[in-house]
Design a protein around this motif. Sequence first.
Motif, PDB file in Angstrom:
ATOM      1  N   ALA A   1       0.830  -1.319   0.022  1.00 47.48           N
ATOM      2  CA  ALA A   1       0.079   0.110   0.072  1.00 47.48           C
ATOM      3  C   ALA A   1       0.759   1.248  -0.030  1.00 47.48           C
ATOM      4  O   ALA A   1       0.590   2.275  -0.687  1.00 47.48           O
ATOM      5  N   LYS A   2       2.045   1.102   0.603  1.00 45.37           N
ATOM      6  CA  LYS A   2       2.840   2.474   0.935  1.00 45.37           C
ATOM      7  C   LYS A   2       3.558   2.718  -0.552  1.00 45.37           C
ATOM      8  O   LYS A   2       3.518   3.928  -0.902  1.00 45.37           O
ATOM      9  N   VAL A   3       4.165   1.605  -1.076  1.00 41.11           N
ATOM     10  CA  VAL A   3       4.679   1.836  -2.225  1.00 41.11           C
ATOM     11  C   VAL A   3       3.710   2.157  -3.416  1.00 41.11           C
ATOM     12  O   VAL A   3       4.228   2.998  -4.217  1.00 41.11           O
TER      13      VAL A   3
ATOM     14  N   ASP B   1       1.166   4.140  -2.793  1.00 39.10           N
ATOM     15  CA  ASP B   1       0.907   5.519  -2.521  1.00 39.10           C
ATOM     16  C   ASP B   1       2.073   6.438  -3.198  1.00 39.10           C
ATOM     17  O   ASP B   1       1.642   7.657  -3.687  1.00 39.10           O
ATOM     18  N   GLU B   2       3.301   5.762  -3.188  1.00 38.19           N
ATOM     19  CA  GLU B   2       4.196   6.900  -3.697  1.00 38.19           C
ATOM     20  C   GLU B   2       4.090   6.790  -5.358  1.00 38.19           C
ATOM     21  O   GLU B   2       4.173   7.890  -5.807  1.00 38.19           O
ATOM     22  N   ALA B   3       3.477   5.893  -6.046  1.00 34.27           N
ATOM     23  CA  ALA B   3       3.309   6.031  -7.294  1.00 34.27           C
ATOM     24  C   ALA B   3       2.131   6.833  -7.574  1.00 34.27           C
ATOM     25  O   ALA B   3       2.286   7.912  -8.260  1.00 34.27           O
TER      26      ALA B   3
ATOM     27  N   VAL C   1      13.301   8.742   6.244  1.00 31.79           N
ATOM     28  CA  VAL C   1      13.033   9.447   4.901  1.00 31.79           C
ATOM     29  C   VAL C   1      11.800  10.017   4.360  1.00 31.79           C
ATOM     30  O   VAL C   1      11.606  11.118   4.336  1.00 31.79           O
ATOM     31  N   ASP C   2      10.576   9.409   5.027  1.00 32.70           N
ATOM     32  CA  ASP C   2       9.342   9.738   4.789  1.00 32.70           C
ATOM     33  C   ASP C   2       9.153  11.037   5.925  1.00 32.70           C
ATOM     34  O   ASP C   2       8.492  12.051   5.779  1.00 32.70           O
ATOM     35  N   GLY C   3       9.875  11.092   7.126  1.00 30.59           N
ATOM     36  CA  GLY C   3       9.791  11.940   8.089  1.00 30.59           C
ATOM     37  C   GLY C   3      10.533  13.329   7.594  1.00 30.59           C
ATOM     38  O   GLY C   3       9.857  14.395   7.795  1.00 30.59           O
TER      39      GLY C   3
ATOM     40  N   GLU D   1      -0.887  10.994   3.545  1.00 27.58           N
ATOM     41  CA  GLU D   1      -0.322   9.741   3.509  1.00 27.58           C
ATOM     42  C   GLU D   1       1.219   9.470   3.895  1.00 27.58           C
ATOM     43  O   GLU D   1       1.464   8.382   4.296  1.00 27.58           O
ATOM     44  N   GLU D   2       2.095  10.685   3.527  1.00 23.99           N
ATOM     45  CA  GLU D   2       3.255  10.738   4.293  1.00 23.99           C
ATOM     46  C   GLU D   2       3.231  10.390   5.824  1.00 23.99           C
ATOM     47  O   GLU D   2       4.170   9.833   6.151  1.00 23.99           O
ATOM     48  N   SER D   3       2.436  10.842   6.468  1.00 26.03           N
ATOM     49  CA  SER D   3       2.419  10.748   7.978  1.00 26.03           C
ATOM     50  C   SER D   3       2.110   9.346   8.387  1.00 26.03           C
ATOM     51  O   SER D   3       2.558   8.725   9.199  1.00 26.03           O
ATOM     52  N   PHE D   4       1.127   8.519   7.556  1.00 29.92           N
ATOM     53  CA  PHE D   4       0.931   6.975   7.639  1.00 29.92           C
ATOM     54  C   PHE D   4       2.108   6.334   7.505  1.00 29.92           C
ATOM     55  O   PHE D   4       2.680   5.648   8.024  1.00 29.92           O
ATOM     56  N   HIS D   5       3.161   6.927   6.431  1.00 31.08           N
ATOM     57  CA  HIS D   5       4.470   6.028   6.013  1.00 31.08           C
ATOM     58  C   HIS D   5       5.177   6.308   7.156  1.00 31.08           C
ATOM     59  O   HIS D   5       5.997   5.332   7.572  1.00 31.08           O
ATOM     60  N   GLN D   6       5.289   7.416   7.574  1.00 33.48           N
ATOM     61  CA  GLN D   6       6.183   7.632   8.814  1.00 33.48           C
ATOM     62  C   GLN D   6       6.027   6.705   9.793  1.00 33.48           C
ATOM     63  O   GLN D   6       6.717   5.974  10.492  1.00 33.48           O
TER      64      GLN D   6
HETATM   65 FE   LIG Z   1       5.957   8.468   1.300  1.00 32.62          FE
END
Ligand SMILES: [Fe+2]
Length: 318
Positions: free
Chosen positions: A74-76, A78-80, A132-134, A161-166
């Motif tokens: 899911a994270k990867v 999101d980046e797409a 990195v996401d942070g 979405e980035e805060s979920f990634h972190q």
């Molecule tokens: Fe991210």
Amino acid sequence: MTDPGTDEAHQRRFDAMITAEERIEPRDWMPDAYRRTLIRQIAQHAHSEIIGMQPEGNWITRAPSLRRKAVLIAKVQDEAGHGLYLYSAAETLGVGRDELLDLLHQGRQRYSSIFNYPTVTWADVGAIGWLVDGAAITNQVPLCRCSYGPYARAMVRICKEESFHQRQGFDILYTLARGTDAQRRMAQESVDRWYWPSLMMFGPPDSESTHSEQSMAWNIKRFSNDELRQRFVDMIVPQAEALGLTLPDPALKWSAERGHYDFGTPDWDEFMQVLKGNGPCNRQRLEHRRTAHEEGAWVREAARAHAAKSRARQRAAA
Ligand SMILES: [Fe+2]
Ligand SMILES: [Fe+2]
């Protein structure tokens, strides 16, 4: 351009909008240099999102559990998605995403240097999410208020979405840090490798940053590289304590006088080397990207053929 007038009048109106903190939209007149700066920055950002899929995509087949695998996929993805929003935002400035991808593939536009480092252990997926996401969030939250409307609006969604990634990166490290001795060591070793490159993500020191001043004047950039780096360090120090992991920086120390943490200087020679293409994975990342693009040619052809057929059908019905 919607209203007539001389370039001078347009420039005055643009300057007034910037001073009033108004949003510039695609229909508005804007100076060429503003447009070029935004195209360069948004393209570099979009490229970073899609190249950034590679180091973590590398671990999808080897994620340690079904849950971790589902979260990582899911994270990867999101980046797409972030890449797609951003290419769309760049397109509102009059440049095609095919042109931007060509520039990336020819090595004429950049992506964030951080993605030229390898992911050698599972803990690296945690360290990327956390650090990195942070760092990306720290950079990107102020961009939600940037003067160019489509970029600012894309950033609002991306930051959520980035805060979920972190969070998921932190959770991976938190689990490893409380696991076996070997897992703990793996987590620490990974933080040791990613700490300095994550500080480099904010770009060179203010004294050497070439684009900063003009970008600040245009309300594209809101804080300087050094201010953002400081904000990031202040955020991760207590988080590292909560993880029970050490940041590999002997200079790290609370300064009561400044109300911030003091920290060491990244190896800027290493940064310049990676920027020049001599990082551990630069070649591999670009080659993989070019291959993925070539292998996707049939999808683009099919989409074009489908669009042409739909148009023909619409014309016939009209
Ligand atoms: Fe991210
Ligand atoms: Fe992203």
